[in-house]
Write a protein that holds these residues in place. Structure first.
Motif, PDB file in Angstrom:
ATOM      1  N   VAL A 176       0.871  -1.167   0.000  1.00  9.35           N
ATOM      2  CA  VAL A 176       0.000   0.000   0.000  1.00  9.35           C
ATOM      3  C   VAL A 176       0.913   1.223   0.000  1.00  9.35           C
ATOM      4  O   VAL A 176       1.718   1.400   0.914  1.00  9.35           O
ATOM      5  N   ILE A 177       0.818   2.000  -1.061  1.00 10.93           N
ATOM      6  CA  ILE A 177       1.655   3.187  -1.215  1.00 10.93           C
ATOM      7  C   ILE A 177       0.732   4.400  -1.287  1.00 10.93           C
ATOM      8  O   ILE A 177      -0.212   4.420  -2.073  1.00 10.93           O
ATOM      9  N   GLY A 178       1.012   5.390  -0.494  1.00 11.57           N
ATOM     10  CA  GLY A 178       0.228   6.617  -0.503  1.00 11.57           C
ATOM     11  C   GLY A 178       1.126   7.830  -0.569  1.00 11.57           C
ATOM     12  O   GLY A 178       2.221   7.836   0.008  1.00 11.57           O
ATOM     13  N   THR A 179       0.673   8.848  -1.292  1.00 14.99           N
ATOM     14  CA  THR A 179       1.457  10.067  -1.453  1.00 14.99           C
ATOM     15  C   THR A 179       0.539  11.223  -1.836  1.00 14.99           C
ATOM     16  O   THR A 179      -0.496  11.007  -2.471  1.00 14.99           O
ATOM     17  N   LEU A 215       4.941   1.500 -10.153  1.00 10.08           N
ATOM     18  CA  LEU A 215       4.541   0.271  -9.456  1.00 10.08           C
ATOM     19  C   LEU A 215       4.356  -0.896 -10.418  1.00 10.08           C
ATOM     20  O   LEU A 215       4.631  -2.043 -10.058  1.00 10.08           O
ATOM     21  N   ALA A 216       3.930  -0.615 -11.626  1.00  9.50           N
ATOM     22  CA  ALA A 216       3.716  -1.684 -12.617  1.00  9.50           C
ATOM     23  C   ALA A 216       5.024  -2.342 -13.052  1.00  9.50           C
ATOM     24  O   ALA A 216       5.003  -3.422 -13.642  1.00  9.50           O
ATOM     25  N   THR A 217       6.160  -1.736 -12.741  1.00  7.61           N
ATOM     26  CA  THR A 217       7.433  -2.388 -13.059  1.00  7.61           C
ATOM     27  C   THR A 217       7.653  -3.614 -12.192  1.00  7.61           C
ATOM     28  O   THR A 217       8.420  -4.500 -12.569  1.00  7.61           O
ATOM     29  N   ARG A 218       6.985  -3.686 -11.031  1.00  8.32           N
ATOM     30  CA  ARG A 218       7.199  -4.804 -10.109  1.00  8.32           C
ATOM     31  C   ARG A 218       5.922  -5.531  -9.678  1.00  8.32           C
ATOM     32  O   ARG A 218       5.990  -6.534  -8.980  1.00  8.32           O
ATOM     33  N   PHE A 219       4.760  -5.014 -10.088  1.00  5.97           N
ATOM     34  CA  PHE A 219       3.497  -5.628  -9.683  1.00  5.97           C
ATOM     35  C   PHE A 219       2.591  -5.808 -10.892  1.00  5.97           C
ATOM     36  O   PHE A 219       2.492  -4.928 -11.749  1.00  5.97           O
ATOM     37  N   GLU A 220       1.925  -6.965 -10.944  1.00  2.71           N
ATOM     38  CA  GLU A 220       0.989  -7.251 -12.033  1.00  2.71           C
ATOM     39  C   GLU A 220      -0.286  -6.417 -11.926  1.00  2.71           C
ATOM     40  O   GLU A 220      -0.854  -6.015 -12.939  1.00  2.71           O
ATOM     41  N   GLN A 221      -0.754  -6.196 -10.722  1.00  7.08           N
ATOM     42  CA  GLN A 221      -1.991  -5.459 -10.493  1.00  7.08           C
ATOM     43  C   GLN A 221      -1.710  -4.228  -9.638  1.00  7.08           C
ATOM     44  O   GLN A 221      -1.126  -4.338  -8.561  1.00  7.08           O
ATOM     45  N   VAL A 222      -2.129  -3.074 -10.135  1.00  5.12           N
ATOM     46  CA  VAL A 222      -1.994  -1.822  -9.387  1.00  5.12           C
ATOM     47  C   VAL A 222      -3.351  -1.132  -9.413  1.00  5.12           C
ATOM     48  O   VAL A 222      -3.862  -0.793 -10.470  1.00  5.12           O
ATOM     49  N   PHE A 223      -3.930  -0.961  -8.243  1.00  5.59           N
ATOM     50  CA  PHE A 223      -5.230  -0.316  -8.110  1.00  5.59           C
ATOM     51  C   PHE A 223      -5.006   1.083  -7.542  1.00  5.59           C
ATOM     52  O   PHE A 223      -4.338   1.242  -6.522  1.00  5.59           O
ATOM     53  N   LEU A 224      -5.562   2.069  -8.217  1.00  6.22           N
ATOM     54  CA  LEU A 224      -5.384   3.471  -7.823  1.00  6.22           C
ATOM     55  C   LEU A 224      -6.672   4.038  -7.254  1.00  6.22           C
ATOM     56  O   LEU A 224      -7.754   3.828  -7.800  1.00  6.22           O
ATOM     57  N   PHE A 225      -6.510   4.790  -6.179  1.00  2.22           N
ATOM     58  CA  PHE A 225      -7.632   5.475  -5.557  1.00  2.22           C
ATOM     59  C   PHE A 225      -7.204   6.909  -5.282  1.00  2.22           C
ATOM     60  O   PHE A 225      -6.022   7.193  -5.132  1.00  2.22           O
ATOM     61  N   LEU A 232     -12.654   8.355  -0.070  1.00  2.07           N
ATOM     62  CA  LEU A 232     -11.835   7.528  -0.954  1.00  2.07           C
ATOM     63  C   LEU A 232     -12.644   7.276  -2.216  1.00  2.07           C
ATOM     64  O   LEU A 232     -13.810   6.888  -2.133  1.00  2.07           O
ATOM     65  N   HIS A 233     -12.049   7.496  -3.393  1.00  2.00           N
ATOM     66  CA  HIS A 233     -12.821   7.361  -4.635  1.00  2.00           C
ATOM     67  C   HIS A 233     -11.925   7.008  -5.812  1.00  2.00           C
ATOM     68  O   HIS A 233     -10.702   6.974  -5.691  1.00  2.00           O
ATOM     69  N   THR A 234     -12.536   6.743  -6.930  1.00  2.76           N
ATOM     70  CA  THR A 234     -11.830   6.500  -8.182  1.00  2.76           C
ATOM     71  C   THR A 234     -12.224   7.567  -9.191  1.00  2.76           C
ATOM     72  O   THR A 234     -12.270   7.319 -10.380  1.00  2.76           O
ATOM     73  N   GLY A 235     -12.482   8.763  -8.720  1.00  6.53           N
ATOM     74  CA  GLY A 235     -12.979   9.860  -9.548  1.00  6.53           C
ATOM     75  C   GLY A 235     -11.907  10.586 -10.324  1.00  6.53           C
ATOM     76  O   GLY A 235     -10.848  10.042 -10.637  1.00  6.53           O
ATOM     77  N   PHE A 236     -12.161  11.836 -10.596  1.00  5.66           N
ATOM     78  CA  PHE A 236     -11.314  12.685 -11.427  1.00  5.66           C
ATOM     79  C   PHE A 236      -9.940  12.873 -10.777  1.00  5.66           C
ATOM     80  O   PHE A 236      -9.806  13.540  -9.749  1.00  5.66           O
ATOM     81  N   ASP A 237      -8.911  12.277 -11.381  1.00  5.49           N
ATOM     82  CA  ASP A 237      -7.563  12.229 -10.801  1.00  5.49           C
ATOM     83  C   ASP A 237      -6.989  13.581 -10.379  1.00  5.49           C
ATOM     84  O   ASP A 237      -6.452  13.699  -9.280  1.00  5.49           O
ATOM     85  N   PRO A 238      -7.040  14.610 -11.230  1.00  7.64           N
ATOM     86  CA  PRO A 238      -6.397  15.873 -10.843  1.00  7.64           C
ATOM     87  C   PRO A 238      -7.005  16.554  -9.613  1.00  7.64           C
ATOM     88  O   PRO A 238      -6.360  17.381  -8.993  1.00  7.64           O
ATOM     89  N   MET A 239      -8.219  16.193  -9.258  1.00  9.48           N
ATOM     90  CA  MET A 239      -8.870  16.816  -8.108  1.00  9.48           C
ATOM     91  C   MET A 239      -8.561  16.096  -6.797  1.00  9.48           C
ATOM     92  O   MET A 239      -8.956  16.554  -5.735  1.00  9.48           O
ATOM     93  N   CYS A 240      -7.869  14.988  -6.864  1.00  8.53           N
ATOM     94  CA  CYS A 240      -7.535  14.239  -5.655  1.00  8.53           C
ATOM     95  C   CYS A 240      -6.422  14.950  -4.901  1.00  8.53           C
ATOM     96  O   CYS A 240      -5.424  15.351  -5.500  1.00  8.53           O
ATOM     97  N   CYS A 241      -6.565  15.051  -3.617  1.00 15.26           N
ATOM     98  CA  CYS A 241      -5.496  15.627  -2.795  1.00 15.26           C
ATOM     99  C   CYS A 241      -4.411  14.589  -2.509  1.00 15.26           C
ATOM    100  O   CYS A 241      -3.245  14.925  -2.365  1.00 15.26           O
ATOM    101  N   TYR A 242      -4.818  13.332  -2.471  1.00 13.36           N
ATOM    102  CA  TYR A 242      -3.927  12.259  -2.045  1.00 13.36           C
ATOM    103  C   TYR A 242      -4.156  11.045  -2.938  1.00 13.36           C
ATOM    104  O   TYR A 242      -5.291  10.742  -3.306  1.00 13.36           O
ATOM    105  N   ILE A 243      -3.089  10.358  -3.281  1.00  8.82           N
ATOM    106  CA  ILE A 243      -3.165   9.136  -4.092  1.00  8.82           C
ATOM    107  C   ILE A 243      -2.893   7.945  -3.185  1.00  8.82           C
ATOM    108  O   ILE A 243      -1.903   7.923  -2.452  1.00  8.82           O
TER     109      ILE A 243
END
Length: 99
Positions: free
Chosen positions: A30-33, A63-73, A80-91
């Motif tokens: 789990v990576i967050g930034t 992350l895809a260089t080392r993991f087959e599945q990468v889920f972004l939120f 927590l959502h899968t909405g419009f990426d540029p409006m997210c404060c945190y990944i």
């Protein structure tokens, strides 16, 4: 959580390799930034310490260089959502099935 933005870009692949290498075969990371789109609004203190900022696409590619599945939120306040990426404060990512 809240580590990768402090790793120099020249060392980010080594960091992800180390994370993956230390996971059990069925482990996950789990990576967050903070989102790079929030950088212009950050304090000077924050800007000085966050030396490697990501958007969702660049973090996914790393992350895809080392993991087959990468889920972004995305996170905005407590949502927590899968909405419009540029409006997210945190990944927030879930990386599974290491390569």
């Amino acid at each position: 959580m809240d580590v990768i933005e402090h790793i120099p870009q020249t060392d980010e692949q080594t960091f992800i390799d180390t994370v993956a290498d230390n996971l059990a075969p069925d482990g996950f990371a789990v990576i967050g930034t903070p989102n790079v789109t929030m950088y212009p609004y950050a304090s000077p203190w924050n800007k000085e310490r966050h030396i490697n900022n990501f958007d969702q696409q660049r973090l996914h590619a790393l992350l895809a260089t080392r993991f087959e599945q990468v889920f972004l939120f995305g996170m905005t306040d407590e949502v927590l959502h899968t909405g419009f990426d540029p409006m997210c404060c945190y990944i927030l990512t879930l990386a599974c099935q290491k390569k």
